[in-house]
Design an enzyme around this catalytic site. Structure first.
Site, mmCIF file in Angstrom:
data_model
loop_
_atom_site.group_PDB
_atom_site.id
_atom_site.type_symbol
_atom_site.label_atom_id
_atom_site.label_comp_id
_atom_site.label_asym_id
_atom_site.label_seq_id
_atom_site.Cartn_x
_atom_site.Cartn_y
_atom_site.Cartn_z
ATOM 1 N N CYS A 124 0.834 -1.183 0.000
ATOM 2 C CA CYS A 124 0.000 0.000 0.000
ATOM 3 C C CYS A 124 0.869 1.233 0.000
ATOM 4 O O CYS A 124 2.053 1.186 -0.311
ATOM 5 C CB CYS A 124 -0.905 -0.010 1.238
ATOM 6 S SG CYS A 124 -1.781 -1.580 1.503
ATOM 7 N N ILE B 209 -4.544 -7.456 -0.583
ATOM 8 C CA ILE B 209 -3.884 -8.710 -0.951
ATOM 9 C C ILE B 209 -4.256 -9.826 0.016
ATOM 10 O O ILE B 209 -4.517 -10.951 -0.388
ATOM 11 C CB ILE B 209 -2.344 -8.529 -0.952
ATOM 12 C CG1 ILE B 209 -1.926 -7.378 -1.875
ATOM 13 C CG2 ILE B 209 -1.651 -9.822 -1.345
ATOM 14 C CD1 ILE B 209 -2.205 -7.598 -3.332
ATOM 15 N N ILE B 210 -4.255 -9.524 1.322
ATOM 16 C CA ILE B 210 -4.577 -10.496 2.365
ATOM 17 C C ILE B 210 -5.768 -9.978 3.160
ATOM 18 O O ILE B 210 -5.843 -8.789 3.488
ATOM 19 C CB ILE B 210 -3.362 -10.733 3.297
ATOM 20 C CG1 ILE B 210 -2.234 -11.437 2.532
ATOM 21 C CG2 ILE B 210 -3.745 -11.530 4.529
ATOM 22 C CD1 ILE B 210 -0.958 -11.600 3.327
ATOM 23 N N SER C 156 9.666 -11.607 -8.044
ATOM 24 C CA SER C 156 10.784 -11.132 -8.829
ATOM 25 C C SER C 156 12.103 -11.531 -8.166
ATOM 26 O O SER C 156 12.116 -11.940 -7.001
ATOM 27 C CB SER C 156 10.695 -9.605 -8.997
ATOM 28 O OG SER C 156 11.613 -9.127 -9.952
ATOM 29 N N ARG D 233 -4.946 1.597 0.197
ATOM 30 C CA ARG D 233 -4.862 0.145 0.273
ATOM 31 C C ARG D 233 -4.879 -0.549 -1.079
ATOM 32 O O ARG D 233 -5.707 -0.244 -1.941
ATOM 33 C CB ARG D 233 -6.016 -0.408 1.117
ATOM 34 C CG ARG D 233 -5.847 -1.906 1.389
ATOM 35 C CD ARG D 233 -6.995 -2.506 2.158
ATOM 36 N NE ARG D 233 -6.676 -3.872 2.546
ATOM 37 C CZ ARG D 233 -7.570 -4.827 2.820
ATOM 38 N NH1 ARG D 233 -8.859 -4.536 2.752
ATOM 39 N NH2 ARG D 233 -7.180 -6.041 3.157
ATOM 40 N N ILE E 109 9.994 -8.835 -20.593
ATOM 41 C CA ILE E 109 10.223 -7.672 -21.454
ATOM 42 C C ILE E 109 11.070 -8.101 -22.647
ATOM 43 O O ILE E 109 11.986 -8.916 -22.523
ATOM 44 C CB ILE E 109 10.934 -6.552 -20.671
ATOM 45 C CG1 ILE E 109 9.930 -5.808 -19.811
ATOM 46 C CG2 ILE E 109 11.655 -5.582 -21.593
ATOM 47 C CD1 ILE E 109 8.880 -5.033 -20.605
#
Length: 610
Positions: free
Chosen positions: A2, A51-52, A353, A48, A280
């Protein structure tokens, strides 16, 4: 993940409209909702990205009796275990969110909560009873946090500097001395920023504001302690990474992945097996890794999508990238990440990532340097200094950089793997001598702290504290949040570091290869060519695109701007560009560094450029 923003007035009640304006500036960080807390001098705000506990996790959030209120940016991956421990100790939870762990953990343990947290975080907690503000940032700096104390004592904090622009106590002034360091590092290093008075809360640091004033302290120190034990390091790494990836997949939404041609993202993808991944690509074959990534995705049975960037798109996006970064950044990979995150955000809210693998496991090609051309280091030190001084006056042709670098011992010169302009070059280029700290001044404490260790580990120590936090993680956060996407980095995990810090020198790098033990672990799950592929970074064809008259003209126009004339010797700027266009020198990184600064300056100080 967030965005947070807030302030504590030195006197008088907090103003709601001011907090609302601050939150609007960072609305991209959290499109799923907004919450505010206003009471007396204190204002805490939150944007916000759910996600959870999608329904039960709005912020600001309070503890049971309402004494403590928190706003939080990040994820706590061991929140379920901590919740069980706190419930057993008598705490009552109202949600299933990881945010609530911070409140009850603070009640139970105070500052000792911080080393118990496994995750990425930047949070602000207000004690309504004592009027105390406490802020903290995660160990490696995955999530950013900035603060500013105004002349009247009012303290501002936020996930992004741009949130300060709408506060009446904030004086927007350029910190010109940061320019010299930027030209060496290609990013804004250390605690200072390009906005005078605005500071970064550094990784593993916390801030307290109470009746006695403002204090900033380190709450944890990252240290490498290599061991020579006959451990099966590949097996240990693989076991630890599997645990970290599993923790980083905890979410109530889909978790996808990023995949390039390198071993880091490939290993994460092989362990996580997301439904889909994103890559990419470019039309320029020498820079394109899309085919390699697509082939690996097919081998792993994962859907993949390639976002190919055109040069026109790249150059057009630079102003937006510099705006979202808050400070100038001359890492061309940031623009690529901007498009990669934008592509993923069309489908998902979370991606994994591979950031952090190079710093933890010794992945940069420059880490081979202690093992190469060792004969040159045996030459008399005085001779090497003379050759280096002569080379520094020569055009940037092959071999010159080697002579300049090797003129001094590694421990007297290394401050990162992207040293751009030398001090002599900066004196010739800049209109003013800002008498800023020298680049190595920022690195010296890390070389002193790592005395007695092998050269590669000492370089890692430096990069972990400067390059990782100042470039790699900042662009990862800002480019993902620009598109309301959460980026998770399983290598940058406390359990992974607890293992990586112990790796012996022969498990890291030699003259032939980097990340030796990590590659051996990855080879358990990947085809050998993927595990052994040479480090390429995040290649972008800027070198070639700059020689296109269309884009060279954009750069030349920036070099002729009033802003350029304010800071630089304009003739020297054109010499840099002309020599690159004529292929007499490969100056693309230096040119791009200056261009990004000028674009950034127009974004934030354009009306003052004249």
């Amino acid at each position: 993940m967030c965005g947070i923003a807030g302030f504590v007035n030195a006197r008088g009640d907090a103003e709601g409209p001011v907090l609302q304006a601050m939150l609007r500036r960072i609305a991209h960080r959290g499109p799923d909702g907004q919450g505010v807390f206003l009471e007396g001098r204190a204002a805490l705000g939150h944007r916000r990205l759910a996600i959870i506990d999608l329904e039960g996790g709005p912020q600001p959030m309070f503890n049971e009796d309402g004494r403590f209120v928190v706003v939080f940016n990040g994820e706590i991956y061991n929140y379920q275990a901590l919740t069980e421990e706190l419930v057993a100790a008598g705490h009552t939870f109202a949600t299933r969110s990881d945010t609530e762990v911070l409140l009850h953990g603070w009640e139970a343990w105070g500052r000792d909560l911080l080393p118990r947290l496994r995750g990425m975080f930047a949070f602000a907690l207000w004690d309504r009873k004592t009027g105390t503000l406490f802020c903290a940032r995660d160990p490696f700096g995955i999530k950013p946090l900035y603060y500013y104390q105004a002349a009247d004592g009012t303290l501002l904090f936020a996930s992004e500097i741009k949130a300060f622009l709408d506060h009446p106590a904030f004086e927007k002034r350029l910190n010109e001395s940061q320019l010299e360091l930027y030209l060496s590092f290609q990013y804004s290093p250390g605690e200072e920023t390009f906005f005078r008075g605005v500071k970064k809360l550094l990784p593993a640091h916390c801030l307290t504001l109470d009746s006695s004033g403002l204090r900033v302290e380190r709450w944890w120190q990252a240290e490498f302690t290599p061991e020579l034990s006959p451990t099966d390091w590949a097996a240990a790494i693989d076991d630890t990474m599997q645990g970290s990836v599993a923790a980083h997949k905890i979410a109530d939404v889909e978790v996808a992945g990023f995949l390039s041609g390198g071993v880091d993202s490939a290993y994460i993808t092989a362990l996580a097996r997301p439904t889909r991944c994103y890559t990419i690509g470019y039309a320029e074959a020498g820079y394109d890794e899309a085919d390699q990534a697509a082939h690996l995705a097919r081998v792993l049975g994962i859907q993949s999508r390639v976002r190919r960037i055109t040069p026109e798109e790249f150059w057009n996006a630079i102003p937006a990238v510099q705006y979202h970064m808050d400070e100038p950044l001359a890492d061309a990979a940031a623009v690529a990440l901007y498009f990669l995150n934008g592509e993923a955000a069309k489908d998902v809210k979370v991606c994994l990532s591979g950031e952090g693998a190079d710093e933890f496991f010794a992945g940069y090609n420059i880490y081979k340097e202690p093992f190469t051309a060792t004969w040159y280091d045996r030459l008399p030190a005085g001779l090497r200094r003379v050759l280096g001084a002569v080379a520094e006056r020569l055009p940037a042709v092959p071999g010159v950089n080697f002579l300049v670098r090797r003129a001094r011992p590694l421990a007297q010169r290394y401050y990162g793997n992207t040293a751009l302009f030398t001090e002599r070059q900066k004196r010739r280029l800049l209109r003013h001598d800002y008498r800023a700290a020298l680049p190595f001044d920022l690195a010296r404490p890390y070389w002193q702290a790592s005395a007695g260790l092998d050269p590669v580990t000492r370089m890692q120590w430096c990069d972990l504290h400067l390059w990782l936090a100042g470039d790699i993680l900042l662009k990862a956060d800002k480019m993902s949040m620009a598109h309301s996407l959460e980026l998770r980095v399983p290598f940058l995990d406390r359990e992974v570091f607890a293992l990586a810090r112990r790796l012996p020198p022969d498990a890291k790098a030699d003259a032939r290869q980097t990340k030796k033990a990590l590659r051996a672990a990855a080879a358990r799950h990947l085809p050998l060519p993927s595990a052994e592929r040479k480090k390429r970074g995040f290649p972008v064809p800027v070198r070639d695109w700059l020689r296109d008259p269309v884009y060279a003209a954009r750069v030349r126009a920036a070099f002729d701007s009033p802003a350029a004339a304010r800071f630089f010797q304009v003739r020297q700027l054109h010499i840099l560009l002309d020599r690159h266009l004529r292929r007499r020198q490969d100056n693309w990184r230096q040119i791009f560094c200056i261009y990004c600064f000028l674009v950034w300056y127009e974004q934030f100080f354009g009306s003052d450029a004249a």
